[in-house]
Design a protein around this motif. Structure first.
Motif, PDB file in Angstrom:
ATOM      1  N   ASN A 137       0.822  -1.211   0.000  1.00  0.00           N
ATOM      2  CA  ASN A 137       0.000   0.000   0.000  1.00  0.00           C
ATOM      3  C   ASN A 137       0.852   1.255   0.000  1.00  0.00           C
ATOM      4  OD1 ASN A 137      -2.541  -1.162  -0.037  1.00  0.00           O
ATOM      5  ND2 ASN A 137      -2.653  -1.287   2.177  1.00  0.00           N
ATOM      6  N   ARG A 147       0.405   5.687   0.526  1.00  0.00           N
ATOM      7  CA  ARG A 147      -0.445   6.804   0.948  1.00  0.00           C
ATOM      8  C   ARG A 147      -0.005   8.028   0.149  1.00  0.00           C
ATOM      9  NH1 ARG A 147      -3.552   5.537   5.199  1.00  0.00           N
ATOM     10  NH2 ARG A 147      -2.800   4.001   6.675  1.00  0.00           N
ATOM     11  N   TYR A 166      -0.333  12.226  -0.353  1.00  0.00           N
ATOM     12  CA  TYR A 166      -0.618  13.471   0.342  1.00  0.00           C
ATOM     13  C   TYR A 166      -0.465  14.630  -0.632  1.00  0.00           C
ATOM     14  CZ  TYR A 166       0.356  10.521   4.401  1.00  0.00           C
ATOM     15  OH  TYR A 166       0.352   9.505   5.323  1.00  0.00           O
ATOM     16  N   GLU A 185      -3.864  14.328   3.589  1.00  0.00           N
ATOM     17  CA  GLU A 185      -3.910  12.973   3.041  1.00  0.00           C
ATOM     18  C   GLU A 185      -5.025  12.864   2.012  1.00  0.00           C
ATOM     19  OE1 GLU A 185      -4.092   8.296   4.371  1.00  0.00           O
ATOM     20  OE2 GLU A 185      -4.017   9.824   5.910  1.00  0.00           O
ATOM     21  N   SER A 214      -5.298   6.078   0.204  1.00  0.00           N
ATOM     22  CA  SER A 214      -4.368   4.959   0.042  1.00  0.00           C
ATOM     23  C   SER A 214      -4.643   4.244  -1.265  1.00  0.00           C
ATOM     24  CB  SER A 214      -4.539   3.958   1.185  1.00  0.00           C
ATOM     25  OG  SER A 214      -4.191   4.545   2.405  1.00  0.00           O
ATOM     26  N   ALA A 235       3.174   2.658   2.795  1.00  0.00           N
ATOM     27  CA  ALA A 235       2.532   2.422   4.085  1.00  0.00           C
ATOM     28  C   ALA A 235       3.209   1.229   4.762  1.00  0.00           C
ATOM     29  CB  ALA A 235       1.044   2.158   3.893  1.00  0.00           C
TER      30      ALA A 235
END
Length: 91
Positions: free
Chosen positions: A2, A4, A6, A30, A33, A90
């Motif tokens: 995964n 993430r 931003y 954020e 994901s 992640a």
């Protein structure tokens, strides 16, 4: 694996006093994901290798930010010249 994403906006600050140094500040929000495999069709191999090795990358190219927004349906309205995307693996 995964990732993430931003959305960050950099603001530069300066001081009127020559002996005081003030650095810029980034405010990040954020976006969500995604699986690393979802980014494989968008990011080139070199960028993906850097992400895997360093655990995060900054995307500053306006064209690539627009491509990410369109292909991942990111909720990004405005893209100013001080906007960038941080992609972090992640844990």
């Amino acid at each position: 694996m995964n990732t993430r994403l931003y959305l960050c906006t950099y603001n530069e600050y300066s001081s009127i006093f020559s002996r005081h140094f003030i650095t810029g500040i980034s405010l990040c929000k954020e976006l969500g994901s995604w699986l690393l495999s979802e980014l494989q069709g968008i990011l080139d191999e070199k960028t993906l290798a850097t992400l895997t090795r360093q655990k995060e990358i900054l995307i500053t190219s306006r064209d690539l930010i627009i491509t990410l927004r369109e292909k991942l349906y990111l909720p990004i309205k405005e893209i100013s010249e001080n906007t960038y995307i941080l992609i972090r693996l992640a844990e």
